[in-house]
Scaffold this active site. Sequence first.
Site, PDB file in Angstrom:
ATOM      1  N   ASP A 181     -44.566  42.110  21.336  1.00 58.76           N
ATOM      2  CA  ASP A 181     -44.505  43.178  22.722  1.00 58.76           C
ATOM      3  C   ASP A 181     -45.214  42.378  24.309  1.00 58.76           C
ATOM      4  O   ASP A 181     -46.464  42.429  23.786  1.00 58.76           O
ATOM      5  CB  ASP A 181     -44.923  44.737  23.066  1.00 58.76           C
ATOM      6  CG  ASP A 181     -44.822  45.558  23.879  1.00 58.76           C
ATOM      7  OD1 ASP A 181     -45.017  45.155  25.231  1.00 58.76           O
ATOM      8  OD2 ASP A 181     -45.250  46.320  23.293  1.00 58.76           O
ATOM      9  N   ASP A 183     -41.894  44.594  30.925  1.00 58.80           N
ATOM     10  CA  ASP A 183     -42.533  45.354  30.134  1.00 58.80           C
ATOM     11  C   ASP A 183     -41.299  45.398  28.472  1.00 58.80           C
ATOM     12  O   ASP A 183     -40.552  45.944  28.978  1.00 58.80           O
ATOM     13  CB  ASP A 183     -43.065  46.788  30.318  1.00 58.80           C
ATOM     14  CG  ASP A 183     -44.072  47.163  28.896  1.00 58.80           C
ATOM     15  OD1 ASP A 183     -44.486  46.374  28.082  1.00 58.80           O
ATOM     16  OD2 ASP A 183     -45.414  47.892  28.911  1.00 58.80           O
ATOM     17  N   HIS A 238     -43.347  54.505  29.757  1.00 58.05           N
ATOM     18  CA  HIS A 238     -44.223  54.921  31.150  1.00 58.05           C
ATOM     19  C   HIS A 238     -43.903  54.090  32.799  1.00 58.05           C
ATOM     20  O   HIS A 238     -44.113  53.320  31.961  1.00 58.05           O
ATOM     21  CB  HIS A 238     -45.912  54.383  31.095  1.00 58.05           C
ATOM     22  CG  HIS A 238     -46.436  52.850  30.505  1.00 58.05           C
ATOM     23  ND1 HIS A 238     -45.881  51.571  30.829  1.00 58.05           N
ATOM     24  CD2 HIS A 238     -45.307  52.769  28.969  1.00 58.05           C
ATOM     25  CE1 HIS A 238     -46.037  50.680  30.650  1.00 58.05           C
ATOM     26  NE2 HIS A 238     -45.290  50.656  29.169  1.00 58.05           N
ATOM     27  N   HIS A 290     -49.641  51.966  33.340  1.00 60.52           N
ATOM     28  CA  HIS A 290     -49.307  52.884  33.103  1.00 60.52           C
ATOM     29  C   HIS A 290     -49.442  54.281  34.084  1.00 60.52           C
ATOM     30  O   HIS A 290     -51.022  54.222  34.760  1.00 60.52           O
ATOM     31  CB  HIS A 290     -50.273  53.967  32.040  1.00 60.52           C
ATOM     32  CG  HIS A 290     -49.867  52.883  31.192  1.00 60.52           C
ATOM     33  ND1 HIS A 290     -49.206  53.421  29.732  1.00 60.52           N
ATOM     34  CD2 HIS A 290     -50.013  51.720  30.220  1.00 60.52           C
ATOM     35  CE1 HIS A 290     -49.065  53.006  28.986  1.00 60.52           C
ATOM     36  NE2 HIS A 290     -49.740  51.461  28.914  1.00 60.52           N
ATOM     37  N   GLU A 292     -39.151  52.865  25.716  1.00 63.94           N
ATOM     38  CA  GLU A 292     -40.443  52.587  24.382  1.00 63.94           C
ATOM     39  C   GLU A 292     -40.404  53.156  23.000  1.00 63.94           C
ATOM     40  O   GLU A 292     -41.498  53.870  22.870  1.00 63.94           O
ATOM     41  CB  GLU A 292     -41.019  51.547  24.252  1.00 63.94           C
ATOM     42  CG  GLU A 292     -42.846  52.522  25.154  1.00 63.94           C
ATOM     43  CD  GLU A 292     -43.865  51.641  25.641  1.00 63.94           C
ATOM     44  OE1 GLU A 292     -44.075  50.383  24.602  1.00 63.94           O
ATOM     45  OE2 GLU A 292     -44.406  51.499  26.441  1.00 63.94           O
ATOM     46  N   GLU A 339     -37.774  48.361  23.904  1.00 65.29           N
ATOM     47  CA  GLU A 339     -38.516  48.532  24.843  1.00 65.29           C
ATOM     48  C   GLU A 339     -38.378  47.578  25.543  1.00 65.29           C
ATOM     49  O   GLU A 339     -38.027  46.183  25.762  1.00 65.29           O
ATOM     50  CB  GLU A 339     -39.908  48.202  25.141  1.00 65.29           C
ATOM     51  CG  GLU A 339     -40.708  48.023  26.645  1.00 65.29           C
ATOM     52  CD  GLU A 339     -42.161  48.391  26.406  1.00 65.29           C
ATOM     53  OE1 GLU A 339     -42.811  47.692  25.772  1.00 65.29           O
ATOM     54  OE2 GLU A 339     -42.892  49.084  27.447  1.00 65.29           O
TER      55      GLU A 339
END
Length: 296
Positions: free
Chosen positions: A85, A96, A157, A165, A190, A281
């Site tokens: 990740d 992300d 998020h 976040h 994710e 993700e």
Amino acid sequence: MDDITKSKYLKAGKIASQVRSEAVEMLQEGNLLFDVAEFAESEIRKLGAKPAFPVNLAIDTIAAHYTPHSDDPLTFQAGQIVKLDLGAHVDGYIADTAITVEIGTNEWKSLIDASAEALEKALDALRPGILVRDLGTIIEQVIRSKGFEPICNLSGHSLEQYNLHAGISVPNVSDTSSDDLKPGIAVAIEPFATNGVGRVAGRKSGNIYKLLRLKELADPELSQLVKDIHEEFNYLPFPERWVAKQVDKSDKKLKKLLRQGIVATYPILSEVKGGIVSQMEHTIIMTSEGAIITTK
Ligand code: MN
Ligand code: MN
């Protein structure tokens, strides 16, 4: 979202995607976790972005928040399920993205497929104004249809400049949230799947920190370190590995900053019943014409 912001999200996404593809090739038996994390973070910088958080390498029952220590001896072993990740940002605009692979064996394909298909179906459903709870329902249904559990206390998020976040969660299960994805929002989606009960908890703290406040300290060396952390990472998460390159006795100094409330640390999150965990993700930006996947 203006065009300049959009172009920064797209650039961050392109870099994160490229580095994910490169780093995944290094997930092989015998390789050091340390080398993979350092490679990916330096590659993000080389391509013109900065790491948005330390590269996470979560193995088997660990779901998130493990990054190697500066003297970490861990190597990948055959049979492990590894979640890679990583995040890149351009002027604080974050991409992300995560992928799961199995090292050398093929025992967990259905578990990996469960999170991959959940993500694909959630992405297919995206349209301006979609309710996040509808995405949670899709993710839960896909994962359960494969005989696994979604992890209910981890979620996607929203993202804002220098904020990983930013307030809106994209659940991995049906819930009652009335939040929706309006044009202009950036979010990471994710899904996590497990053969455990579908919940994670953190016990021991890891090697990921974040700055809580910028403050002058009595110890000049610590004071300078705090300034350097702010300069390099702002309030985004950073690894002990980076601090170890700047100062001696990085653990000791970070513990001091922790005690003084200047930094916080992230606990390593594991499945509570020892289930194996998979994760996929992507980051998207929503426009009035529909979603753009920045990390494809
Ligand atoms: Mn991530
Ligand atoms: Mn994320």
